[in-house]
Scaffold this motif. Structure first.
Motif, PDB file in Angstrom:
ATOM      1  N   ALA A 173      46.383  49.235  27.834  1.00 37.19           N
ATOM      2  CA  ALA A 173      45.579  49.480  29.030  1.00 37.19           C
ATOM      3  C   ALA A 173      45.171  48.167  29.692  1.00 37.19           C
ATOM      4  N   VAL A 174      44.832  47.175  28.888  1.00 33.13           N
ATOM      5  CA  VAL A 174      44.493  45.859  29.434  1.00 33.13           C
ATOM      6  C   VAL A 174      45.654  45.317  30.263  1.00 33.13           C
ATOM      7  N   ALA A 175      46.879  45.460  29.743  1.00 32.51           N
ATOM      8  CA  ALA A 175      48.057  44.954  30.452  1.00 32.51           C
ATOM      9  C   ALA A 175      48.263  45.682  31.779  1.00 32.51           C
ATOM     10  N   LEU A 176      48.017  46.986  31.802  1.00 29.03           N
ATOM     11  CA  LEU A 176      48.172  47.734  33.046  1.00 29.03           C
ATOM     12  C   LEU A 176      47.106  47.353  34.067  1.00 29.03           C
ATOM     13  N   HIS A 177      45.872  47.157  33.604  1.00 27.30           N
ATOM     14  CA  HIS A 177      44.839  46.659  34.515  1.00 27.30           C
ATOM     15  C   HIS A 177      45.243  45.303  35.097  1.00 27.30           C
ATOM     16  N   ALA A 178      45.812  44.454  34.259  1.00 27.43           N
ATOM     17  CA  ALA A 178      46.220  43.130  34.714  1.00 27.43           C
ATOM     18  C   ALA A 178      47.361  43.203  35.719  1.00 27.43           C
ATOM     19  N   LYS A 179      48.108  44.296  35.713  1.00 23.16           N
ATOM     20  CA  LYS A 179      49.176  44.493  36.701  1.00 23.16           C
ATOM     21  C   LYS A 179      48.627  45.009  38.023  1.00 23.16           C
ATOM     22  N   PHE A 180      47.830  46.078  37.970  1.00 23.04           N
ATOM     23  CA  PHE A 180      47.383  46.729  39.192  1.00 23.04           C
ATOM     24  C   PHE A 180      46.167  46.061  39.826  1.00 23.04           C
ATOM     25  N   GLY A 181      45.257  45.541  39.003  1.00 26.65           N
ATOM     26  CA  GLY A 181      44.032  44.976  39.547  1.00 26.65           C
ATOM     27  C   GLY A 181      44.256  43.869  40.558  1.00 26.65           C
ATOM     28  N   PRO A 182      45.113  42.884  40.268  1.00 27.30           N
ATOM     29  CA  PRO A 182      45.336  41.808  41.239  1.00 27.30           C
ATOM     30  C   PRO A 182      46.064  42.252  42.500  1.00 27.30           C
ATOM     31  N   GLU A 183      46.541  43.495  42.521  1.00 31.42           N
ATOM     32  CA  GLU A 183      47.259  43.999  43.697  1.00 31.42           C
ATOM     33  C   GLU A 183      46.333  44.728  44.666  1.00 31.42           C
ATOM     34  N   VAL A 184      45.026  44.529  44.540  1.00 31.15           N
ATOM     35  CA  VAL A 184      44.095  45.203  45.458  1.00 31.15           C
ATOM     36  C   VAL A 184      44.598  45.048  46.890  1.00 31.15           C
ATOM     37  N   PRO A 185      44.759  46.158  47.625  1.00 29.13           N
ATOM     38  CA  PRO A 185      45.477  46.108  48.902  1.00 29.13           C
ATOM     39  C   PRO A 185      44.646  45.684  50.107  1.00 29.13           C
ATOM     40  N   SER A 186      43.343  45.533  49.923  1.00 30.11           N
ATOM     41  CA  SER A 186      42.489  45.130  51.043  1.00 30.11           C
ATOM     42  C   SER A 186      41.268  44.423  50.490  1.00 30.11           C
ATOM     43  N   MET A 187      40.540  43.743  51.377  1.00 30.00           N
ATOM     44  CA  MET A 187      39.413  42.926  50.935  1.00 30.00           C
ATOM     45  C   MET A 187      38.336  43.741  50.229  1.00 30.00           C
ATOM     46  N   GLN A 188      38.143  45.005  50.636  1.00 29.35           N
ATOM     47  CA  GLN A 188      37.075  45.809  50.052  1.00 29.35           C
ATOM     48  C   GLN A 188      37.534  46.698  48.898  1.00 29.35           C
ATOM     49  N   SER A 189      38.821  46.829  48.702  1.00 31.85           N
ATOM     50  CA  SER A 189      39.309  47.661  47.598  1.00 31.85           C
ATOM     51  C   SER A 189      38.958  47.021  46.265  1.00 31.85           C
ATOM     52  N   THR A 190      38.745  47.881  45.248  1.00 37.87           N
ATOM     53  CA  THR A 190      38.235  47.352  43.986  1.00 37.87           C
ATOM     54  C   THR A 190      38.465  48.323  42.846  1.00 37.87           C
ATOM     55  N   MET A 191      38.340  47.829  41.637  1.00 43.18           N
ATOM     56  CA  MET A 191      38.304  48.638  40.429  1.00 43.18           C
ATOM     57  C   MET A 191      37.084  48.217  39.645  1.00 43.18           C
ATOM     58  N   HIS A 192      36.299  49.205  39.170  1.00 46.34           N
ATOM     59  CA  HIS A 192      35.123  48.919  38.354  1.00 46.34           C
ATOM     60  C   HIS A 192      35.216  49.659  37.030  1.00 46.34           C
ATOM     61  N   LEU A 193      34.709  49.022  35.985  1.00 43.54           N
ATOM     62  CA  LEU A 193      34.483  49.654  34.677  1.00 43.54           C
ATOM     63  C   LEU A 193      32.996  49.552  34.378  1.00 43.54           C
ATOM     64  N   TYR A 194      32.295  50.718  34.410  1.00 46.29           N
ATOM     65  CA  TYR A 194      30.857  50.738  34.169  1.00 46.29           C
ATOM     66  C   TYR A 194      30.559  51.105  32.726  1.00 46.29           C
ATOM     67  N   PRO A 195      29.764  50.312  32.015  1.00 43.87           N
ATOM     68  CA  PRO A 195      29.375  50.698  30.653  1.00 43.87           C
ATOM     69  C   PRO A 195      28.488  51.949  30.670  1.00 43.87           C
ATOM     70  N   ILE A 196      28.725  52.846  29.721  1.00 40.40           N
ATOM     71  CA  ILE A 196      27.856  54.025  29.575  1.00 40.40           C
ATOM     72  C   ILE A 196      27.465  54.215  28.110  1.00 40.40           C
ATOM     73  N   ASP A 197      27.188  53.094  27.437  1.00 40.44           N
ATOM     74  CA  ASP A 197      26.708  53.201  26.059  1.00 40.44           C
ATOM     75  C   ASP A 197      25.213  52.870  26.048  1.00 40.44           C
ATOM     76  N   GLY A 198      24.713  52.297  24.986  1.00 36.90           N
ATOM     77  CA  GLY A 198      23.298  51.973  24.919  1.00 36.90           C
ATOM     78  C   GLY A 198      22.448  53.222  25.002  1.00 36.90           C
ATOM     79  N   ALA A 199      21.455  53.212  25.890  1.00 33.10           N
ATOM     80  CA  ALA A 199      20.527  54.342  26.013  1.00 33.10           C
ATOM     81  C   ALA A 199      21.231  55.629  26.409  1.00 33.10           C
TER      82      ALA A 199
END
Length: 467
Positions: free
Chosen positions: A336-362
């Motif tokens: 999965a890390v390798a796939l993120h490294a492939k697609f993430g840098p290909e963001v097609p516009s200045m505002q496009s993005t990918m986020h991973l939000y933590p949902i552990d802890g509380a």
């Protein structure tokens, strides 16, 4: 002569306290617009409700005339489910009062308020409640779907801090839902979205929080695999004070970012340390920073909590084209890390993005069945967002979003955060609630058997749904 729904509403709802707006009114263009400009719907009537009685009148009108009903709070929903073609929009935005009880550490919030209003009011007392990451987001939509953001690891989801709600049901009845009254409804609205009624007011628990140590750290996008591999191991092992979401993005061409970084594609962690001690925050982040390449920028500093919450507001104004996909994630294997490294840098516009939000802890202090929000065993929520102001680029940003999502979906926990889904079909909705769906369907059947509240990530009423 045919009478339009707007004309009928004017005649029938003489005691309506708010504003009734139809296609012929000068305010119609503004009233029908939603945050995501990819959504272009033309409702027959926009009812700007001034109070709960107006909401009851609007629901009754839509039912009498057999018209679809959409409930709109802040209007941020990616799929545009706060509006409709040819139907009625109950617009709650005028109902935006915020009342803080500092002694009780609670805040009562109107169903049409935005989180920026809540943050400003609670911050005056050195208090806060968990919300999202953009302050223009509506309280209602985010809260009813779960509520992920900067404070999740420390204080849980927004629904974990929802103490009570005032709800108008499909039959027009106004009820209160909390731990003692209408307990099935109280359970269902904590993650079940707008399926069960129109929430006219929320009461949230508040926590002591005024200043956080926060901000982004940037690395070149091509170093994303190395940074993400370190991040996936670091965050789950940290105390709850430490939150940070991982992202791929493009550096905005504006202050406070140095000109040499403008429009550079980067991977990043956006930090939030929930104490005001910069040295303590630095010590907490140091093991991670020592394990990854030297960053292009480490812009972490003490700031008021509302400043962090509004950090992305300017980058994402209303009126842009948006296309989202999302998934819950338990683990991030090397594949999965390798796939993120492939697609993430290909963001097609200045505002496009990918986020991973933590949902552990509380967020993990609650069992999957404690609230309608089921995915308590996941550790992240991923979202892939194609964003651009130009309608000509809509196909481009959608293609990148879908391709990225489909490549990573095999590594997901199966379902997605309903607040970050487009209109993706019933099976995806079921997957989003997993083992809680059957109970939700039974509660839906009891409270809304005709599925009046269906313009959402819809839970279909089923009185015979299995356990």
């Amino acid at each position: 002569m045919t009478i339009t729904p707007a004309q009928a509403a004017t005649r029938e709802l003489a005691d309506f306290s708010g504003e009734l707006i139809g296609p012929q009114d000068s305010a119609y263009a503004e009233a029908r617009a939603v945050y995501n400009a990819m959504i272009d719907r033309r409702p027959a009537l926009v009812a700007r409700c001034a109070d709960a009685a107006d909401v009851t009148r609007t629901i009754g009108f839509a039912r009498r005339h057999g018209l679809p009903l959409a409930v709109r709070g802040g209007g941020h929903h990616g799929a545009g489910l706060g509006t409709c073609d040819g139907g009625v929009v109950a617009d709650l935005s005028p109902m935006n009062a915020v009342e803080v009880d500092a002694a009780a550490r609670t805040v009562r919030v109107g169903g049409g308020a935005t989180w920026g209003l809540v943050d400003a009011a609670t911050h005056e007392h050195g208090l806060a409640t968990p919300s999202g990451i953009i302050s223009t987001t509506g309280v209602g939509g985010l809260a009813l779907g779960g509520g992920l953001g900067h404070l999740t690891r420390r204080f849980g989801l927004t629904v974990d801090n929802l103490l009570a709600a005032d709800v108008v049901l499909a039959d027009g009845t106004q009820v209160r839902a909390d731990a003692d009254e209408n307990t099935d409804l109280y359970w269902a609205i904590r993650g079940g979205g707008g399926n069960f009624g129109a929430v006219t007011a929320f009461t949230f628990r508040l926590h002591e929080l005024a200043t956080v140590v926060a901000g982004p750290t940037f690395w070149p996008a091509e170093q994303g695999a190395e940074v993400l591999a370190a991040y996936r191991d670091f965050i789950p092992s940290q105390p709850r004070d430490v939150n940070g979401f991982f992202m791929y993005a493009t550096v905005p061409p504006a202050p406070p970012f140095p000109e040499e970084l403008h429009l550079r594609k980067v991977c990043a962690v956006v930090w939030c340390h929930t104490h005001d001690d910069a040295e303590a925050a630095g010590r907490a982040m140091a093991p991670f920073l020592d394990a990854v390449p030297e960053p292009l920028l480490h812009a972490v500093a003490p700031m008021p909590h509302p400043a962090l919450q509004s950090m992305f507001d300017g980058l994402y104004p209303p009126g842009d084209q948006w296309y989202w996909r999302a998934d819950f994630v338990r683990d991030i294997p090397d594949e999965a890390v390798a796939l993120h490294a492939k697609f993430g840098p290909e963001v097609p516009s200045m505002q496009s993005t990918m986020h991973l939000y933590p949902i552990d802890g509380a967020a993990h202090d609650h069992a999957a069945s404690d609230t309608a929000f089921h995915y308590r065993d996941s550790r992240w929520a991923s979202v892939y967002a194609g964003v651009d102001p130009d309608p000509a680029n809509a196909r481009l940003i959608k293609r990148w979003t879908v391709d990225y999502f489909e490549a990573l979906h095999p590594f997901s926990a199966g379902g997605a955060y309903v607040n970050m889904m487009m209109d993706e079909g019933q099976e995806r909705v079921r997957a989003g609630y997993r083992g809680n769906y059957a109970r939700l369907a039974r509660i839906k059947a009891a409270l809304d058997p005709e599925n009046v509240f269906r313009l959402n990530q819809n839970i279909e009423p089923d009185p015979a749904a299995g356990p």
